[in-house]
Write an enzyme that holds these catalytic residues in place. Structure first.
Site, PDB file in Angstrom:
ATOM      1  N   LYS A 262       0.841  -1.209   0.000  1.00  0.00           N
ATOM      2  CA  LYS A 262       0.000   0.000   0.000  1.00  0.00           C
ATOM      3  C   LYS A 262       0.872   1.253   0.000  1.00  0.00           C
ATOM      4  O   LYS A 262       2.007   1.223   0.466  1.00  0.00           O
ATOM      5  CB  LYS A 262      -0.866   0.006   1.266  1.00  0.00           C
ATOM      6  CG  LYS A 262      -1.971  -1.018   1.296  1.00  0.00           C
ATOM      7  CD  LYS A 262      -2.770  -0.902   2.579  1.00  0.00           C
ATOM      8  CE  LYS A 262      -3.880  -1.937   2.619  1.00  0.00           C
ATOM      9  NZ  LYS A 262      -4.897  -1.763   1.572  1.00  0.00           N
ATOM     10  N   ARG A 336     -10.230 -11.639   1.998  1.00  0.00           N
ATOM     11  CA  ARG A 336     -11.068 -12.708   1.443  1.00  0.00           C
ATOM     12  C   ARG A 336     -10.358 -14.059   1.509  1.00  0.00           C
ATOM     13  O   ARG A 336     -11.009 -15.095   1.615  1.00  0.00           O
ATOM     14  CB  ARG A 336     -11.480 -12.335   0.011  1.00  0.00           C
ATOM     15  CG  ARG A 336     -10.322 -12.135  -0.916  1.00  0.00           C
ATOM     16  CD  ARG A 336     -10.704 -11.370  -2.186  1.00  0.00           C
ATOM     17  NE  ARG A 336     -10.798  -9.924  -1.983  1.00  0.00           N
ATOM     18  CZ  ARG A 336     -11.084  -9.046  -2.944  1.00  0.00           C
ATOM     19  NH1 ARG A 336     -11.337  -9.461  -4.167  1.00  0.00           N
ATOM     20  NH2 ARG A 336     -11.141  -7.759  -2.679  1.00  0.00           N
TER      21      ARG A 336
HETATM   22  N1  BES Z   1      -8.051  -3.813   4.425  1.00  0.00           N
HETATM   23  C1  BES Z   1      -8.211  -3.429   3.068  1.00  0.00           C
HETATM   24  C2  BES Z   1      -9.505  -2.686   2.800  1.00  0.00           C
HETATM   25  C3  BES Z   1      -9.662  -1.308   3.437  1.00  0.00           C
HETATM   26  C4  BES Z   1      -9.448  -0.184   2.675  1.00  0.00           C
HETATM   27  C5  BES Z   1     -10.105  -1.163   4.724  1.00  0.00           C
HETATM   28  C6  BES Z   1      -9.626   1.064   3.231  1.00  0.00           C
HETATM   29  C7  BES Z   1     -10.290   0.087   5.279  1.00  0.00           C
HETATM   30  C8  BES Z   1     -10.058   1.197   4.530  1.00  0.00           C
HETATM   31  C9  BES Z   1      -8.206  -4.666   2.180  1.00  0.00           C
HETATM   32  O1  BES Z   1      -7.423  -5.706   2.609  1.00  0.00           O
HETATM   33  C10 BES Z   1      -7.669  -4.227   0.853  1.00  0.00           C
HETATM   34  O2  BES Z   1      -6.541  -3.876   0.792  1.00  0.00           O
HETATM   35  N2  BES Z   1      -8.499  -4.284  -0.178  1.00  0.00           N
HETATM   36  C11 BES Z   1      -8.105  -3.900  -1.487  1.00  0.00           C
HETATM   37  C12 BES Z   1      -8.623  -4.924  -2.462  1.00  0.00           C
HETATM   38  C13 BES Z   1      -8.114  -4.743  -3.854  1.00  0.00           C
HETATM   39  C14 BES Z   1      -6.638  -5.082  -3.903  1.00  0.00           C
HETATM   40  C15 BES Z   1      -8.880  -5.650  -4.772  1.00  0.00           C
HETATM   41  C16 BES Z   1      -8.696  -2.536  -1.779  1.00  0.00           C
HETATM   42  O3  BES Z   1      -9.846  -2.290  -1.418  1.00  0.00           O
HETATM   43  O4  BES Z   1      -7.983  -1.708  -2.339  1.00  0.00           O
HETATM   44 MN    MN Z   2      -5.430  -5.549   1.965  1.00  0.00          MN
END
Ligand code: BES
Ligand code: MN
Ligand code: ZN
Length: 480
Positions: A262, A336
Site C-alpha cells: 500500500k 477474502r
Molecule cells: N483492508 C483493506 C480494505 C480497506 C481499505 C479497509 C480502506 C479500510 C479502509 C483490504 O485488505 C484491501 O486492501 N483491499 C483492497 C482490495 C483490492 C486489492 C482488490 C482494496 O480495497 O484496495
Molecule cells: Mn489488503
C-alpha cells in the site's frame, strides 16, 4: 462507572446533573419557567445534541438541570436518544460532573429507550487515550450514571452491550506492534475464561495439517505467526431447532498490502483491519452474559499481512481448505483469502447460518461513505432478519446485489478462481469471491471498511474504532 435504574420522581433525583431531552419547536407543555426562558432567549433550540446547563434549578434536588437537544420530535427514536445521551454525557464529563441522571419523557419510558440511554452514556465514556501517560486524564471521570424509565433488565442489557462494544473498540484501537495475531488469540482466551465460553486456538502447525493454504499464504510474509480463534457459546437448555449461528470476523492485525504494498499515506489506518474480528469477540462477550437460546460460534482468522522475504507473490496459487485453488493476483486482497478458510472451517464445525464482518474493500467506502456498512447475502430472509436487528440497534447497513454475472470477473487462467475482480463493483466482486466458499449455507457478508473507525470524533463518540456490528450480532442471536 456505576450504572443504575432511578426509581424516584424527577424532583427527588440527587445527581450532579439531571438531563432532560428538549426538542425543536419549543418547550413541552407545562415546562418549568427556567426551561421556557432558555427556549425564549434562543439559547436552546432543541437541535440534535445541543446542550444547555442550568445551575441550582428551582424545585429540584439535582445540582444542575441539563437540556439535551433531541432534534425534530417526529424524527426522534432510540437511536437518536443513544447519541443525545452520549453527547450530554461527554459534555458533562468534560466539565468534571461526577453523577448524571437522564430522565426519559413519559412517552419514552420503555425498555428500548432506557437501554439506548445507558448505551449512549457508556459509549460516550470511552476514550482512545489508553497509551497516554498524562495523569490529567483521570481527573475527568463520571462515577455514576442513572436512567429514569424502563426496567432493570433493560439497563443491564444496555450496559452489557455497550461494555462489549467498548471492549471491541479498545481492541481495534490497539497498535499493531502490541496487538499481534498471537496477542489477539491470548485476549480471546482471557475473554473465554472470564465469561465462560469454549475456546480453541488453532496454531500454524494445526492449520497446515488441515490444509488452510489460503490463510497461511497471507501469513507467510510476516514473522508473526497466525492463529485461528474459535469461541463457543452453548445455551444451557437444549434448543428446539438445529440452528447454529457462526460469526466470522476478519482479524488482520496490520495490512501493509504485502508484496502488492500500500502507499505510505494513511497506512496506519490498517491497524483497524482486525475490527471485524474484534466485533466478533465483543459480540461473544455479550452473548455469554445475555445467553440467547441459539448456539453461537465465533471464528476469527488472524494474521499480519507483511511483505517479508517469505511473502506470497502476485501469481502464487494456493489451495484453500475447501480444496479449491486460488490464484493470488494481488496480495492486498488478503481479507477474502483468510475468510474463505475460516468460513469453510465454520461449516465443518456445524454452523447452519454464517455471518462475516470484515474491513474488506476500499470500494465499499467509495460506494457508501462512512455511514453505512455494505451487506451481501445468498439468502434474503436471513439478511432481512439481520437488517431488522441492525435497525433495532441503530447500526446502518445497506444491501448490495450479488447476481451470478459478477462471477465472471473472478475467472482465472490457471486456478479455480482469482482473488481480485478489477475496479468495477469491487465490493461486490469481493463478496462474490467469498460466496463461492459458503456453498448453500445461508450467509451474510458485512463490509465494514468505511464504518469500523471514525476519522473525526462526534459529540457522542471519540475518534477511533466504532465497534460496529457488536450490537447487531447480539440482537440477531437474541431475536432468533
Ligand atoms: N483492508 C483493506 C480494505 C480497506 C481499505 C479497509 C480502506 C479500510 C479502509 C483490504 O485488505 C484491501 O486492501 N483491499 C483492497 C482490495 C483490492 C486489492 C482488490 C482494496 O480495497 O484496495
Ligand atoms: Mn489488503
Ligand atoms: Zn485488509
Amino acid at each position: 462507572m456505576n450504572i443504575n435504574l432511578e426509581a424516584r420522581p424527577i424532583a427527588e433525583v440527587e445527581s450532579d446533573a439531571l438531563v432532560l431531552v428538549g426538542f425543536e419547536g419549543g418547550p413541552p407543555q407545562g415546562a418549568a419557567d427556567q426551561i421556557k426562558e432558555l427556549y425564549d432567549s434562543g439559547e436552546f433550540t432543541g437541535k440534535s445534541c445541543e446542550i444547555s446547563v442550568l445551575h441550582r434549578p428551582a424545585g429540584l434536588k439535582a445540582k444542575r438541570l441539563v437540556l439535551a437537544g433531541g432534534g425534530k420530535p417526529e424524527k426522534f427514536n432510540s437511536s437518536e436518544l443513544r447519541k443525545v445521551a452520549g453527547a450530554a454525557f461527554r459534555s458533562l464529563k468534560s466539565k468534571k460532573v461526577r453523577s448524571i441522571t437522564l430522565a426519559l419523557d413519559d412517552s419514552f419510558r420503555s425498555d428500548e429507550y432506557a437501554a439506548a440511554a445507558v448505551e449512549g452514556a457508556i459509549l460516550g465514556d470511552f476514550e482512545s487515550d489508553r497509551y497516554k501517560t498524562d495523569p490529567k486524564k483521570t481527573e475527568k471521570h463520571v462515577d455514576s450514571f442513572a436512567v429514569l424509565g424502563g426496567s432493570q433488565a433493560a439497563v443491564d442489557r444496555g450496559r452489557i452491550l455497550a461494555e462489549a462494544q467498548n471492549f471491541t473498540r479498545g481492541l481495534a484501537n490497539d497498535p499493531p506492534n502490541l496487538l499481534t495475531p498471537m496477542r489477539l488469540a491470548e485476549r480471546a482466551r482471557e475473554l473465554a475464561s472470564e465469561f465462560v465460553l469454549g475456546c480453541e486456538i488453532l496454531d500454524q502447525d494445526r492449520m497446515r495439517q488441515l490444509g488452510m493454504g489460503a490463510l497461511l499464504g497471507v501469513a507467510q510474509g510476516s514473522a508473526e505467526p497466525p492463529a485461528l480463534i474459535v469461541l463457543r457459546y452453548q445455551p444451557a437448555t437444549a434448543p428446539s431447532s438445529k440452528d447454529h449461528l457462526g460469526l466470522v470476523g476478519k482479524g488482520v492485525t496490520f495490512d501493509t498490502g504485502g508484496i502488492s504494498i500500500k502507499p505510505a499515506q494513511d497506512m496506519d489506518q490498517m491497524r483497524y483491519d482486525m475490527a471485524g474480528g474484534a466485533a466478533v469477540l465483543g459480540a461473544m462477550r455479550a452473548i455469554a452474559q445475555l445467553k440467547p437460546s441459539i448456539p453461537v460460534t465465533g471464528i476469527i482468522p488472524t494474521v499480519e499481512n507483511m511483505p517479508g522475504s517469505r511473502a506470497q507473490r502476485p501469481g502464487d496459487i494456493v489451495t484453500s481448505l475447501s480444496g479449491k485453488t486460488v490464484e493470488v493476483l494481488n496480495t492486498d486482497a488478503e481479507g477474502r483469502l483468510i475468510l474463505i478458510d475460516a468460513l469453510t472451517y465454520a461449516q465443518r464445525l456445524g454452523c447452519t447460518h454464517l455471518v462475516d464482518a470484515a474491513t474488506l474493500t476500499g470500494a465499499v467506502v467509495v460506494a457508501l461513505g462512512h455511514f453505512y456498512a455494505g451487506a451481501f447475502s445468498n439468502n434474503q430472509p436471513f439478511l432481512d432478519k439481520l437488517l431488522a436487528a441492525a435497525k433495532t440497534e441503530g447500526e446502518k447497513m445497506w444491501q448490495f446485489p450479488l447476481d451470478e454475472e459478477y462471477k465472471k470477473a473472478l475467472e482465472s487462467e490457471f486456478a479455480d478462481l482469482q482473488n481480485i475482480g478489477g475496479r468495477p463493483g469491487g465490493a461486490i466482486t469481493a463478496a462474490t469471491f467469498i460466496k463461492d466458499f459458503v456453498n448453500d449455507v445461508p450467509w451474510i457478508h458485512l463490509d465494514i471498511a468505511g464504518t469500523a473507525s471514525l476519522e473525526d470524533g462526534k459529540p457522542y463518540l471519540v475518534k477511533g474504532a466504532t465497534g460496529i456490528c457488536v450490537r447487531t450480532f447480539v440482537q440477531l442471536a437474541q431475536s432468533w
